[in-house]
Motif scaffolding. Structure first.
Motif, PDB file in Angstrom:
ATOM      1  N   PRO A 257      43.657  45.928  48.212  1.00  9.97           N
ATOM      2  CA  PRO A 257      44.385  46.808  47.297  1.00  9.97           C
ATOM      3  C   PRO A 257      45.855  46.917  47.725  1.00  9.97           C
ATOM      4  O   PRO A 257      46.162  46.735  48.894  1.00  9.97           O
ATOM      5  N   VAL A 258      46.745  47.163  46.767  1.00  7.10           N
ATOM      6  CA  VAL A 258      48.177  47.279  47.040  1.00  7.10           C
ATOM      7  C   VAL A 258      48.572  48.720  46.776  1.00  7.10           C
ATOM      8  O   VAL A 258      48.255  49.269  45.712  1.00  7.10           O
ATOM      9  N   LEU A 259      49.230  49.343  47.759  1.00  3.82           N
ATOM     10  CA  LEU A 259      49.602  50.744  47.616  1.00  3.82           C
ATOM     11  C   LEU A 259      50.718  50.908  46.588  1.00  3.82           C
ATOM     12  O   LEU A 259      51.575  50.042  46.450  1.00  3.82           O
ATOM     13  N   GLY A 260      50.682  52.040  45.862  1.00  8.29           N
ATOM     14  CA  GLY A 260      51.823  52.415  45.022  1.00  8.29           C
ATOM     15  C   GLY A 260      51.855  51.740  43.662  1.00  8.29           C
ATOM     16  O   GLY A 260      52.842  51.868  42.945  1.00  8.29           O
ATOM     17  N   THR A 261      50.812  51.009  43.289  1.00  8.40           N
ATOM     18  CA  THR A 261      50.786  50.416  41.946  1.00  8.40           C
ATOM     19  C   THR A 261      49.341  50.437  41.452  1.00  8.40           C
ATOM     20  O   THR A 261      48.405  50.406  42.257  1.00  8.40           O
ATOM     21  N   PRO A 262      49.131  50.529  40.111  1.00  5.37           N
ATOM     22  CA  PRO A 262      47.744  50.506  39.620  1.00  5.37           C
ATOM     23  C   PRO A 262      47.068  49.192  40.008  1.00  5.37           C
ATOM     24  O   PRO A 262      47.627  48.123  39.801  1.00  5.37           O
ATOM     25  N   CYS A 263      45.861  49.280  40.599  1.00  8.61           N
ATOM     26  CA  CYS A 263      45.144  48.095  41.081  1.00  8.61           C
ATOM     27  C   CYS A 263      43.694  48.133  40.628  1.00  8.61           C
ATOM     28  O   CYS A 263      43.051  49.178  40.707  1.00  8.61           O
ATOM     29  N   LEU A 264      43.173  47.007  40.205  1.00  7.96           N
ATOM     30  CA  LEU A 264      41.733  46.879  39.988  1.00  7.96           C
ATOM     31  C   LEU A 264      41.295  45.542  40.564  1.00  7.96           C
ATOM     32  O   LEU A 264      42.058  44.574  40.546  1.00  7.96           O
ATOM     33  N   ASP A 265      40.060  45.482  41.062  1.00  4.61           N
ATOM     34  CA  ASP A 265      39.547  44.247  41.652  1.00  4.61           C
ATOM     35  C   ASP A 265      38.379  43.750  40.797  1.00  4.61           C
ATOM     36  O   ASP A 265      37.364  44.435  40.664  1.00  4.61           O
ATOM     37  N   LEU A 266      38.529  42.565  40.192  1.00  3.57           N
ATOM     38  CA  LEU A 266      37.489  42.030  39.294  1.00  3.57           C
ATOM     39  C   LEU A 266      36.161  41.886  40.016  1.00  3.57           C
ATOM     40  O   LEU A 266      35.102  42.077  39.417  1.00  3.57           O
ATOM     41  N   SER A 267      36.192  41.507  41.297  1.00  6.17           N
ATOM     42  CA  SER A 267      34.965  41.434  42.092  1.00  6.17           C
ATOM     43  C   SER A 267      35.328  41.418  43.567  1.00  6.17           C
ATOM     44  O   SER A 267      35.787  40.400  44.080  1.00  6.17           O
ATOM     45  N   PRO A 268      35.104  42.538  44.262  1.00  3.55           N
ATOM     46  CA  PRO A 268      35.427  42.588  45.694  1.00  3.55           C
ATOM     47  C   PRO A 268      34.702  41.492  46.483  1.00  3.55           C
ATOM     48  O   PRO A 268      35.242  40.974  47.452  1.00  3.55           O
ATOM     49  N   SER A 269      33.488  41.103  46.039  1.00  2.43           N
ATOM     50  CA  SER A 269      32.739  40.063  46.766  1.00  2.43           C
ATOM     51  C   SER A 269      33.008  38.664  46.197  1.00  2.43           C
ATOM     52  O   SER A 269      32.303  37.719  46.542  1.00  2.43           O
ATOM     53  N   ARG A 270      34.003  38.524  45.325  1.00  3.54           N
ATOM     54  CA  ARG A 270      34.387  37.230  44.712  1.00  3.54           C
ATOM     55  C   ARG A 270      33.208  36.586  43.976  1.00  3.54           C
ATOM     56  O   ARG A 270      32.959  35.388  44.092  1.00  3.54           O
ATOM     57  N   ASP A 271      32.500  37.425  43.213  1.00  3.04           N
ATOM     58  CA  ASP A 271      31.374  36.949  42.388  1.00  3.04           C
ATOM     59  C   ASP A 271      31.912  36.755  40.961  1.00  3.04           C
ATOM     60  O   ASP A 271      32.350  37.707  40.318  1.00  3.04           O
ATOM     61  N   LEU A 272      31.875  35.520  40.451  1.00  4.57           N
ATOM     62  CA  LEU A 272      32.487  35.223  39.145  1.00  4.57           C
ATOM     63  C   LEU A 272      31.731  35.866  37.988  1.00  4.57           C
ATOM     64  O   LEU A 272      32.315  36.194  36.958  1.00  4.57           O
ATOM     65  N   THR A 273      30.423  36.077  38.137  1.00  5.14           N
ATOM     66  CA  THR A 273      29.655  36.744  37.087  1.00  5.14           C
ATOM     67  C   THR A 273      30.083  38.200  36.966  1.00  5.14           C
ATOM     68  O   THR A 273      30.305  38.720  35.866  1.00  5.14           O
ATOM     69  N   GLU A 274      30.251  38.861  38.120  1.00 11.83           N
ATOM     70  CA  GLU A 274      30.740  40.248  38.110  1.00 11.83           C
ATOM     71  C   GLU A 274      32.165  40.298  37.548  1.00 11.83           C
ATOM     72  O   GLU A 274      32.515  41.196  36.765  1.00 11.83           O
ATOM     73  N   ALA A 275      32.998  39.330  37.921  1.00 16.67           N
ATOM     74  CA  ALA A 275      34.381  39.301  37.437  1.00 16.67           C
ATOM     75  C   ALA A 275      34.427  39.152  35.916  1.00 16.67           C
ATOM     76  O   ALA A 275      35.213  39.813  35.235  1.00 16.67           O
ATOM     77  N   ALA A 276      33.561  38.292  35.355  1.00 18.08           N
ATOM     78  CA  ALA A 276      33.509  38.113  33.897  1.00 18.08           C
ATOM     79  C   ALA A 276      33.139  39.424  33.212  1.00 18.08           C
ATOM     80  O   ALA A 276      33.747  39.813  32.209  1.00 18.08           O
ATOM     81  N   ALA A 277      32.155  40.125  33.765  1.00 17.96           N
ATOM     82  CA  ALA A 277      31.703  41.378  33.149  1.00 17.96           C
ATOM     83  C   ALA A 277      32.797  42.438  33.165  1.00 17.96           C
ATOM     84  O   ALA A 277      32.859  43.293  32.284  1.00 17.96           O
ATOM     85  N   ASN A 278      33.677  42.401  34.169  1.00 20.20           N
ATOM     86  CA  ASN A 278      34.729  43.417  34.279  1.00 20.20           C
ATOM     87  C   ASN A 278      36.023  43.045  33.560  1.00 20.20           C
ATOM     88  O   ASN A 278      36.880  43.909  33.335  1.00 20.20           O
ATOM     89  N   LEU A 279      36.210  41.750  33.225  1.00 21.52           N
ATOM     90  CA  LEU A 279      37.530  41.249  32.821  1.00 21.52           C
ATOM     91  C   LEU A 279      38.181  42.052  31.692  1.00 21.52           C
ATOM     92  O   LEU A 279      39.299  42.563  31.839  1.00 21.52           O
ATOM     93  N   PHE A 280      37.505  42.161  30.538  1.00 23.07           N
ATOM     94  CA  PHE A 280      38.169  42.764  29.377  1.00 23.07           C
ATOM     95  C   PHE A 280      38.410  44.260  29.591  1.00 23.07           C
ATOM     96  O   PHE A 280      39.459  44.782  29.213  1.00 23.07           O
ATOM     97  N   ALA A 281      37.442  44.961  30.195  1.00 28.02           N
ATOM     98  CA  ALA A 281      37.616  46.400  30.426  1.00 28.02           C
ATOM     99  C   ALA A 281      38.774  46.646  31.399  1.00 28.02           C
ATOM    100  O   ALA A 281      39.572  47.574  31.215  1.00 28.02           O
ATOM    101  N   TYR A 282      38.888  45.810  32.437  1.00 31.87           N
ATOM    102  CA  TYR A 282      39.964  46.005  33.416  1.00 31.87           C
ATOM    103  C   TYR A 282      41.328  45.661  32.827  1.00 31.87           C
ATOM    104  O   TYR A 282      42.326  46.342  33.100  1.00 31.87           O
TER     105      TYR A 282
END
Ligand code: TXA
Ligand code: MG
Length: 319
Positions: A257-282
């Motif tokens: 995470p980067v301090l001082g700016t809005p941050c979201l992580d598509l998948s902390p464990s670098r799982d592409l399926t989780e990243a796909a599920a989060n993409l549009f909402a994030y």
């Protein structure tokens, strides 16, 4: 408009599904959950219902729609699949795969659905609420993603209402979609199946079943959803960024995470399926907080190909 000022939010239980089916049978528009994204459904056999879909989305009418049916047998009453596409249907339906094949002469599909093409796009969704709706309504349902034309596809009922409240009869609310990316679209092609749109089913899985590589989409193929700035958020995107610059929000992928700016992580464990599920909402959440978004590099394997496709469209210059 759909003749109603208020869009009903229906719970995804027996009564809600019955109400949604009645509204569709009357020619109304109902947004419903699939495992990919929420669809904006209308009766595919009724020209007026289909015209209302284009009106509600503000979509250019040359853009053909995907028709949703409950099973392969029903799909085969509408299109001639041929052996390779039938093998894909048997393996991956119900699921996040759309097949484009010649429409049968006897198929009762409104002309507006195909936009004059001799082919029809058909999908059998896996989501139990979509399945229940399709078996209750007993007719093919045309459904693009339930967003105003050119905007990010919806993965929750709230996203649907953000864009289409007051323009559709109802939304069936079954919570967030599992896959989060639109279906992969495969066409029959001249000598072998052709990839028309990467999506929620990985190409590697499709090619493993075919035992051959897919053909690449030709420049002549009419898939206007492939227009460059199709998934545009309001913010500008900078892709393959190592870190956010000053004033940029940060969409990471297993990143610090980067301090001082809005941050979201598509998948902390670098799982592409989780990243796909989060993409549009994030993308929506960061779009609300910043005019510029930096995006971490995403690997090109598995669902990464479709994630990168959507990110490139979201980053493209606006028409
Ligand atoms: O996951 C999905 O596919 C979602 C859910 C709701 O099913 N639907 C979806 O629909 O993404 P839409 O309308 O947003 O995208 C449909 C794509 C468009 O790019 C359209 O051009 C293409 O399918 N398409 C439809 N019929 C076609 C055809 N006959 N030939 C080539 N492309 C076609
Ligand atoms: Mg769409």
């Amino acid at each position: 408009m759909d003749g109603r000022d208020q869009t009903e939010r229906l719970s995804a239980d027996r009564a809600g599904i019955a109400r949604a089916a009645d509204l569709l049978a009357e020619g109304g528009l109902v947004a419903f959950p699939t495992e990919t994204v929420y669809g904006l459904g209308g009766d595919a056999t009724g020209g007026l219902s289909v015209a209302r879909i284009f009106e509600a989305k503000g979509r250019p009418s040359f853009n053909p729609l995907i028709v949703h049916v409950p099973d392969l047998a029903t799909a085969e009453t509408l299109i001639d699949l041929g052996p390779p596409l039938r093998r894909l249907a048997e393996t991956f339906w119900p699921g996040p795969l759309t097949l484009v094949a010649p429409i049968r002469a006897e198929a009762e599909i409104a002309d507006l659905v195909t936009a004059g093409l001799p082919t029809l796009a058909v999908r059998v969704p896996l989501h139990p609420v979509a399945q229940a709706l399709l078996t209750t309504v007993e007719r093919p349902i045309a459904a693009p993603s339930a967003n105003p034309s050119g905007r990010i596809s919806p993965t929750t009922a709230d996203h649907v209402l953000d864009g289409l409240s007051g323009r559709i009869a109802a939304v069936l609310d079954a919570g967030p979609c599992d896959v989060g990316l639109e279906s992969t679209i495969i066409g029959a092609g001249e000598d072998r199946p052709v990839l028309l749109r990467p999506g929620g089913l990985a190409l590697e899985e499709i090619e493993a079943v075919l035992g051959a590589e897919l053909a690449a989409r030709g420049a002549d193929i009419t898939a206007p959803g492939q227009l460059s700035s199709h998934y545009a958020p309001g913010a500008t995107l900078r892709l393959n960024a190592a870190a956010p610059e000053s004033g940029e929000a940060w969409l990471g992928f297993g990143s610090e995470p980067v301090l001082g700016t809005p941050c979201l992580d598509l998948s902390p464990s670098r799982d592409l399926t989780e990243a796909a599920a989060n993409l549009f909402a994030y993308l929506r959440r960061l779009d609300d907080q910043s005019a510029r978004i930096a995006v971490a590099p995403i690997p090109e394997t598995g669902l990464g190909a479709a994630i990168n496709d959507r990110l490139h469209r979201a980053a493209a210059p606006r028409s």
